[in-house]
Scaffold this active site. Structure first.
Site, PDB file in Angstrom:
ATOM      1  CB  THR A   1      57.848 -40.843  -6.799  1.00 21.80           C
ATOM      2  OG1 THR A   1      56.633 -41.298  -6.171  1.00 21.80           O
ATOM      3  CG2 THR A   1      58.990 -41.775  -6.468  1.00 21.80           C
ATOM      4  CG  ASP A   2      54.365 -35.793  -9.496  1.00 27.46           C
ATOM      5  OD1 ASP A   2      53.359 -35.767  -8.766  1.00 27.46           O
ATOM      6  OD2 ASP A   2      54.665 -34.875 -10.275  1.00 27.46           O
ATOM      7  CD1 TRP A   3      49.076 -38.206  -5.352  1.00 27.96           C
ATOM      8  CD2 TRP A   3      51.185 -37.642  -4.886  1.00 27.96           C
ATOM      9  NE1 TRP A   3      49.133 -37.804  -4.033  1.00 27.96           N
ATOM     10  CE2 TRP A   3      50.412 -37.464  -3.716  1.00 27.96           C
ATOM     11  CE3 TRP A   3      52.555 -37.379  -4.834  1.00 27.96           C
ATOM     12  CZ2 TRP A   3      50.950 -37.012  -2.522  1.00 27.96           C
ATOM     13  CZ3 TRP A   3      53.104 -36.922  -3.634  1.00 27.96           C
ATOM     14  CH2 TRP A   3      52.306 -36.751  -2.506  1.00 27.96           C
TER      15      TRP A   3
END
Length: 626
Positions: free
Chosen positions: A326-328
């Site tokens: 996932t993105d942050w």
């Protein structure tokens, strides 16, 4: 316990990672990555397997030592996250020198060798070979060779240059122990206001797909191996069509829209990335609004939470079986100093962190970006809300990449070799030449006193008024004067316009909002042009409205990341500019507001169309391409 190299009875040399004196299957370099991963997953504790599923920020000690206290952005001491939480994936931030980074990598890998099964660390990075310095996006080159931004590579429009850049970056990353690239960023730059265009490869889906193939070839080779850097291609299924161009890092930019029905167009580069074997994919933060596929509405939640996007489309329809990270910070808010950035839990803001984690796992992701809340995941398993079999699936995918990269067999690097390789003279020269080639001339008119265009600048003896360059960098052009009224030529370098914001963490680093230059700046440039011919060099990390300048500037050169020397090489004819615009430059903000976010070249009558660029007629004998 530091693992030692032993020799098996048949002569096979191996690392005794668990210290039992026997070559276990996961330690056997002759077995396939899948076989070794399967053996190791069966041996690991729940805590170890859960630790694999987190990737967070880490910072480097000044002399390569491990930081045993929270850093500027990193939250925990290094030993805490490696030995206590069993994390083995870290996104490294500031790097001062090649030796510092290499020494730090070796210290980090030695610490990782003290864990129960000696699982090596995978060090990752955002882009760090160009000019943009934005903690949330990428880093300026520092000790590495410096190339144009992604838009500049696209402006050169040469697949081999993209491949060569990726190969050079691979060698430099590999030398300091960086084995995972959180790029390429292959979102299509169809929305002119979007603040993350600099690292993209333009708006043309077919061409971006070709660039993507070359990029992955340069970093990964034909297949992942000990000399590869594993790529995380982002941001699936395309992060470009942000509503009104606002970025999904922030609550006001959470909506992603497709008014032109171009969802499949934005998928094209990702299809190519899968065909070329990208090691990982990263969904974007954006929350699709009003999107349907095959007559079925897509749930209006961020892509990282979206099972229809990750499992049904990416894994099912497109057949991707690599790692999905996932993105942050999709689970927890990010607190840095007195600033906070809410978790990008778009569409699921009401869920608790545990419930967000469950939804991400159900969507099909393998790894939580920017998080280290391992206990949250362990508790979910122990409570029976997540099966250990589900954890095993992701752990296997993640370990498979480590084995393919050869990290279990040798994660260490040579600091002396790192100093020789990183930023060496050849790589720097190649990068600077690419910078010059990427410069895009969009206007070149005769001056009042000449019957030929102002560029290239030939001869000497002129008086030059300069802004945006250090006088010593442009001294070869002639005498530098302080007043344009006393000049024969004005050379001015401008940055792209944006609306400064600084209420949320990271916000100040993002260039967002209007593409219009402040009226006072336009007025001042017009006054200069009234006194002497004006050559404008405009650095565009996203399109700008250049319409007012086109009325009076003698020349306009667009820059997508170039040093002063590279600019002078082009202005004086030493290197021929090859740049062609990878995105269109709109005529007005009214046209931008009327355009559809997901449709390329949709601003009607642009000032300069995509793929536009002028050649410079260099007098015979003057050009000396380096």
């Amino acid at each position: 316990m530091t693992p030692t190299y032993l020799t098996a009875p048949d002569g096979t040399r191996f690392r005794d990672l668990n210290g039992n004196g026997v070559m276990d299957p996961y330690e056997d370099p002759r077995l396939s990555a899948d076989e070794r991963a399967a053996d190791l997953v069966a041996r690991m504790s729940l805590e170890e397997k859960c630790g694999l599923m987190f990737q967070t920020v880490i910072e480097v000690g000044e002399e390569g030592e491990l930081l045993e206290a929270p850093g500027r952005i990193s939250k925990s001491p290094t030993t805490t996250v490696v030995r206590g939480k069993h994390l083995s994936h870290f996104n490294v931030h500031a790097i001062r020198s090649a030796r510092q980074a290499a020494v730090w990598n070796n210290n980090l890998q030695a610490l990782a060798a003290q864990t129960p099964h000696g699982v090596p660390v995978t060090v990752s990075t955002d882009p760090r070979h160009a000019f943009v310095e934005n903690t949330g996006v990428g880093f300026a080159a520092g000790p590495f060779s410096q190339w144009p931004e992604g838009l500049g590579l696209a402006a050169i429009d040469d697949v081999e240059t993209v491949r060569r850049f990726a190969d050079v970056a691979r060698q430099e990353y590999r030398a300091v122990g960086i084995r995972a690239a959180l790029h390429p960023q292959i979102d299509l730059a169809t929305e002119p206001r979007w603040g993350r265009q600099a690292q993209t490869l333009g708006q043309d889906a077919a061409r971006v797909a070709e660039f993507t193939a070359a990029y992955l070839q340069g970093f990964q080779g034909d297949a992942l191996g000990p000399d590869s850097v594993a790529c995380t291609t982002k941001h699936f299924p395309g992060g470009g069509p942000q509503k009104d161009g606002e970025d999904a890092h922030f609550p006001y930019g959470r909506e992603q829209v497709y008014p032109g029905g171009m969802f499949e167009y934005h998928l094209e580069p990702f299809r190519e990335a899968i065909r070329r074997g990208t090691a990982a994919m990263m969904p974007y933060y954006g929350m699709p609004i009003g999107l349907e596929r095959n007559g079925v509405p897509i749930e209006e939640v961020g892509f990282g939470y979206n099972r229809q996007i990750v499992t049904d489309l990416l894994r099912g329809e497109l057949g991707f079986d690599g790692v999905v990270v996932t993105d942050w910070e999709l689970v927890n808010d990010n607190h840095v100093g007195d600033q906070v950035l809410p978790a990008r839990a778009w569409g699921v803001e009401e869920l608790s962190p545990s419930e967000r984690m469950l939804k991400i796992l159900d969507a099909g992701a393998d790894q939580f970006g920017g998080e280290e809340c391992v206990d949250l995941l362990i508790d979910l398993v122990r409570a029976g809300r997540v099966t250990e079999e589900r954890i095993d699936v992701s752990a296997h995918r993640i370990l498979r990449v480590k084995f393919q990269l050869g990290l279990f067999d040798d994660p260490f690097v040579d600091p002396d070799a790192a100093e020789r390789i990183v930023g060496n003279a050849q790589f720097r020269a190649e990068g600077e030449r690419a910078q010059a080639r990427s410069l895009t001339v969009v206007q070149n008119r005769p001056t009042r006193d000449a019957d030929h265009p102002v560029l290239p600048l030939s001869g000497a003896g002129r008086r030059v008024y300069v802004e945006g360059f250090r006088p010593e960098d442009v001294a070869e052009l002639g005498e530098i004067v302080a007043d344009p009224a006393a000049a024969d030529l004005a050379l001015v370098r401008l940055g792209a316009p944006f609306e400064p914001r600084d209420d949320l963490f990271l916000e100040a680093w993002f260039h967002q909002g209007s593409l219009e230059f402040p009226p006072g700046r336009v007025y001042r440039m017009r006054r200069i042009a009234q006194q002497c011919p004006l050559v404008l060099v405009v650095n565009l990390d996203r399109p700008g409205i250049l319409t007012p300048f086109a009325e009076f500037a003698s020349a306009i050169v667009v820059d997508f990341g170039s040093s002063a020397r590279a600019v002078l090489d082009v202005l004086t004819g030493r290197v021929a500019p090859e740049g062609r615009l990878p995105v269109e430059l709109p005529r007005s903000m009214d046209a931008v507001r009327a355009a559809r976010e997901d449709v390329p070249s949709d601003t009607g009558d642009p000032l300069f169309a995509v793929h536009f660029g002028l050649e410079l007629a260099v007098p015979a004998g003057q050009r000396a391409d380096r």
